[in-house]
Enzyme design. Structure first.
Site, mmCIF file in Angstrom:
data_model
loop_
_atom_site.group_PDB
_atom_site.id
_atom_site.type_symbol
_atom_site.label_atom_id
_atom_site.label_comp_id
_atom_site.label_asym_id
_atom_site.label_seq_id
_atom_site.Cartn_x
_atom_site.Cartn_y
_atom_site.Cartn_z
ATOM 1 N N GLU A 58 -2.766 -57.818 62.705
ATOM 2 C CA GLU A 58 -1.658 -57.723 61.755
ATOM 3 C C GLU A 58 -1.063 -56.318 61.703
ATOM 4 O O GLU A 58 0.163 -56.163 61.678
ATOM 5 C CB GLU A 58 -2.121 -58.126 60.346
ATOM 6 C CG GLU A 58 -2.709 -59.509 60.267
ATOM 7 C CD GLU A 58 -4.212 -59.566 60.467
ATOM 8 O OE1 GLU A 58 -4.820 -60.531 59.977
ATOM 9 O OE2 GLU A 58 -4.783 -58.651 61.114
ATOM 10 N N CYS A 89 -4.375 -54.040 56.676
ATOM 11 C CA CYS A 89 -3.293 -54.867 57.216
ATOM 12 C C CYS A 89 -2.305 -55.264 56.127
ATOM 13 O O CYS A 89 -1.096 -55.290 56.370
ATOM 14 C CB CYS A 89 -3.861 -56.089 57.917
ATOM 15 S SG CYS A 89 -4.771 -55.641 59.425
#
Length: 160
Positions: A58, A89
């Site tokens: 991510e 993330c």
């Protein structure tokens, strides 16, 4: 996008996570989808070493997305990921300005899989709590119990 679209993109994330594992990396995958439903970017985890600790799918996807698209456009996009984004993330998603996150399994479920493996000493901090501390209304959808078995299967035998 409807429920079946979410399933489709999460299944693509699972395929990306398989690719990560086949390359010797932790089995996670993320996909960025446009407001029109087009896959814009795909990212698997990369090797995490002592000199690079931010190789999460991510975070890396958000780094690429922020170089390719403006923040206004990204607000209309959706980030799909196999597991609920960790705090790092979630921060990159927040700062990158993606307006929606869809994930397959929770961070808590992931912690059950990884145990005390040093590669993923995950925080007990749901991404919704990270986003709630900010000033953006990022929508979060997940988990998807019907995909848990398929998502978890990629992790089988990986963690010590």
């Amino acid at each position: 996008m409807g429920y079946q679209d979410h399933i489709l993109y999460l299944k693509r994330c699972i395929e990306v996570s398989k690719d990560a594992r086949e390359h010797g990396n932790t089995p996670f995958g993320a996909v960025l989808v446009s407001p029109e439903g087009q896959i814009l970017l795909e990212q698997r985890n990369v090797e995490i070493t002592e000199s690079k600790c931010t190789g999460h799918a991510e975070a890396m996807l958000m780094e690429a997305a922020s170089k390719s698209y403006d923040k206004l456009y990204l607000w209309g996009c959706t980030l799909y990921t196999t597991a609920e984004p960790c705090a790092m993330c979630a921060g990159s998603i927040y700062w990158g300005n993606v307006g929606r996150v869809v994930y397959g399994i929770t961070e808590k479920r992931l912690a059950e899989l990884t145990g005390d493996d040093e590669q993923n000493l995950t925080l007990n901090l749901p991404c919704t709590e990270v986003f709630a501390r900010g000033r953006k209304n990022i929508k979060v959808i997940g988990p998807f119990p019907e995909l848990e078995q398929e998502t978890v299967a990629v992790h089988a035998g990986f963690w010590t």
